[in-house]
Design a protein around this motif. Structure first.
Motif, PDB file in Angstrom:
ATOM      1  N   UNK A  44       0.703  -1.204  -0.099  1.00 61.45           N
ATOM      2  CA  UNK A  44       0.046   0.085  -0.055  1.00 61.45           C
ATOM      3  C   UNK A  44       0.772   1.350  -0.013  1.00 61.45           C
ATOM      4  N   UNK A  45       1.898   1.473   0.879  1.00 56.19           N
ATOM      5  CA  UNK A  45       2.673   2.563   0.910  1.00 56.19           C
ATOM      6  C   UNK A  45       3.526   2.632  -0.284  1.00 56.19           C
ATOM      7  N   UNK A  46       4.011   1.589  -0.981  1.00 47.26           N
ATOM      8  CA  UNK A  46       4.504   1.794  -2.349  1.00 47.26           C
ATOM      9  C   UNK A  46       3.681   2.561  -3.489  1.00 47.26           C
ATOM     10  N   UNK A  47       2.476   1.942  -3.378  1.00 41.78           N
ATOM     11  CA  UNK A  47       1.445   2.438  -4.433  1.00 41.78           C
ATOM     12  C   UNK A  47       1.184   3.882  -4.288  1.00 41.78           C
ATOM     13  N   UNK A  48       1.101   4.276  -2.798  1.00 36.77           N
ATOM     14  CA  UNK A  48       0.527   5.389  -2.546  1.00 36.77           C
ATOM     15  C   UNK A  48       1.815   6.690  -2.816  1.00 36.77           C
ATOM     16  N   UNK A 226      17.943   8.144  -4.554  1.00 42.12           N
ATOM     17  CA  UNK A 226      18.163   7.598  -3.224  1.00 42.12           C
ATOM     18  C   UNK A 226      17.349   8.135  -2.097  1.00 42.12           C
ATOM     19  N   UNK A 227      17.243   9.294  -2.003  1.00 43.57           N
ATOM     20  CA  UNK A 227      16.342   9.891  -1.055  1.00 43.57           C
ATOM     21  C   UNK A 227      14.672   9.513  -1.169  1.00 43.57           C
ATOM     22  N   UNK A 228      14.371   9.282  -2.277  1.00 42.40           N
ATOM     23  CA  UNK A 228      13.014   8.905  -2.476  1.00 42.40           C
ATOM     24  C   UNK A 228      13.070   7.291  -2.045  1.00 42.40           C
ATOM     25  N   UNK A 229      14.038   6.453  -2.194  1.00 40.55           N
ATOM     26  CA  UNK A 229      14.112   5.326  -1.814  1.00 40.55           C
ATOM     27  C   UNK A 229      14.224   5.200  -0.189  1.00 40.55           C
ATOM     28  N   UNK A 230      14.821   6.065   0.598  1.00 46.69           N
ATOM     29  CA  UNK A 230      14.848   6.237   1.845  1.00 46.69           C
ATOM     30  C   UNK A 230      13.526   6.526   2.507  1.00 46.69           C
ATOM     31  N   UNK A 231      12.609   7.707   1.815  1.00 50.23           N
ATOM     32  CA  UNK A 231      11.502   7.816   2.071  1.00 50.23           C
ATOM     33  C   UNK A 231      10.723   6.650   2.193  1.00 50.23           C
ATOM     34  N   UNK A 232      10.629   5.954   1.259  1.00 50.83           N
ATOM     35  CA  UNK A 232       9.674   4.742   1.035  1.00 50.83           C
ATOM     36  C   UNK A 232      10.000   3.823   1.963  1.00 50.83           C
ATOM     37  N   UNK A 233      11.000   3.519   2.367  1.00 47.83           N
ATOM     38  CA  UNK A 233      11.597   2.619   3.580  1.00 47.83           C
ATOM     39  C   UNK A 233      11.081   3.036   4.789  1.00 47.83           C
TER      40      UNK A 233
END
Length: 338
Positions: A44-48, A226-233
């Protein structure tokens, strides 16, 4: 009403639930009840997430309003913009009726409409079926529809915790070989002082690691990605462990990331040693540093998983040294659209 792909609203909880349930049911049917799958909330978090890196599209496969499965498209926006990554999940109750075939045709049409010329996907099967996956449902479906096996991977599992005396021995050997390098480790997002170097190695992972027959272009280093990936994690309530090895001139020679999922397992993400710096056991060193942090910070985690190209004998040997054992295979598939 004919079978259709209904693009779901990621903020519609019922639709996301239906999507995830079809995905999880299909994975567990083909790979066993203990198959590693993304959790419902991680999905859900990834899709949003609003992403500048990838256009994520999730679909329900429906016939006369009944949900028969789920599908997805991931369209890179910065690099490799001719590629579409496909996902297709049909639970056993709806198979042998042409659902997957019709849904795949619709999904490929969506990819063409988005200007993509190559589709890539993946499927998993038990390790003892061998590197070609003959007889596994996903592999046979892909074969019938023109998807070639572009790269074969091995999934390995490590039972945790790793014995401390074994870790010390491996750590001493790695330190003796790589004493010219500075190791930096952290929990959470990549620190500002090393993020540019981290981005350089991360961007080269897809082409520096074995790629087989996959058609993939080198990526451009991008701190924002990279920051976007950190945010999703963080949104997914996952926990990331990172280690980087810096050469005497301050450039990144090796890196590794280990991420704990809310399913209770740890997953090895990127690990890479720069070509010019290989032969110093840096791959072993960065992996050990992350395992040490994992075992001290999250001692409740009992398993770690990693995927490596079957042709990557060096990294497979490093993993075996640490105690990883192969449990499954994954085929990275590719098709050129007409």
């Amino acid at each position: 009403m004919p079978l259709d792909l209904h693009r779901l609203d990621p903020f519609d909880d019922d639709a996301v639930d239906a999507w995830w349930e079809a995905y999880a049911a299909a994975e567990r049917a083909d790979r066993g009840a203990g198959a590693t799958v993304w959790t419902r909330d991680e999905t859900r978090s990834e899709l949003q997430q609003e992403s500048a890196v990838v256009d994520r599209r999730a679909y329900l496969i429906r016939d006369a309003g009944e949900v028969l499965g789920s599908a997805s498209l991931a369209l890179p926006l910065k690099d490799n913009t001719g590629i579409a990554h496909l996902g297709l999940s049909v639970p056993p109750a709806h198979r042998r009726r042409g659902v997957g075939t019709r849904a795949l045709a619709l999904l490929e049409h969506e990819a063409r409409s988005a200007g993509r010329t190559t589709t890539q996907a993946s499927t998993s099967w038990p390790h003892d079926l061998g590197p070609d996956g003959t007889g596994s449902p996903g592999r046979e479906f892909a074969r019938r529809h023109g998807y070639a096996l572009a790269l074969g991977d091995v999934m390995s599992r490590l039972d945790l915790p790793v014995d401390e005396s074994a870790l010390r021995g491996h750590e001493a050997a790695a330190a003796a070989s790589g004493r010219a390098y500075e190791m930096r480790s952290w929990v959470g997002g990549v620190p500002d002082e090393v993020i540019e170097q981290w981005a350089i190695l991360d961007a080269s992972l897809e082409t520096e690691a074995p790629t087989g027959e996959k058609e993939i272009e080198a990526q451009t280093p991008d701190v924002d990605s990279i920051r976007e990936s950190d945010d999703l994690i963080a949104r997914q309530r996952r926990l990331s462990f990172g280690t980087i090895a810096l050469a005497p001139d301050g450039t990144a020679a090796a890196y590794s990331q280990l991420v704990v999922s809310t399913d209770g397992n740890a997953y090895q993400w990127g690990t890479l040693v720069r070509t010019a710096d290989r032969g110093h056991r840096l791959g072993l060193a960065v992996k050990i540093a992350n395992l040490r942090m994992l075992q001290s910070t999250a001692p409740e985690v009992r398993s770690a998983y990693t995927h490596n190209a079957e042709s990557n004998s060096h990294m497979l040997a490093v993993n075996a040294l640490l105690g990883f054992r192969p449990v499954e295979r994954l085929g990275e598939l590719q098709k050129h659209l007409d």
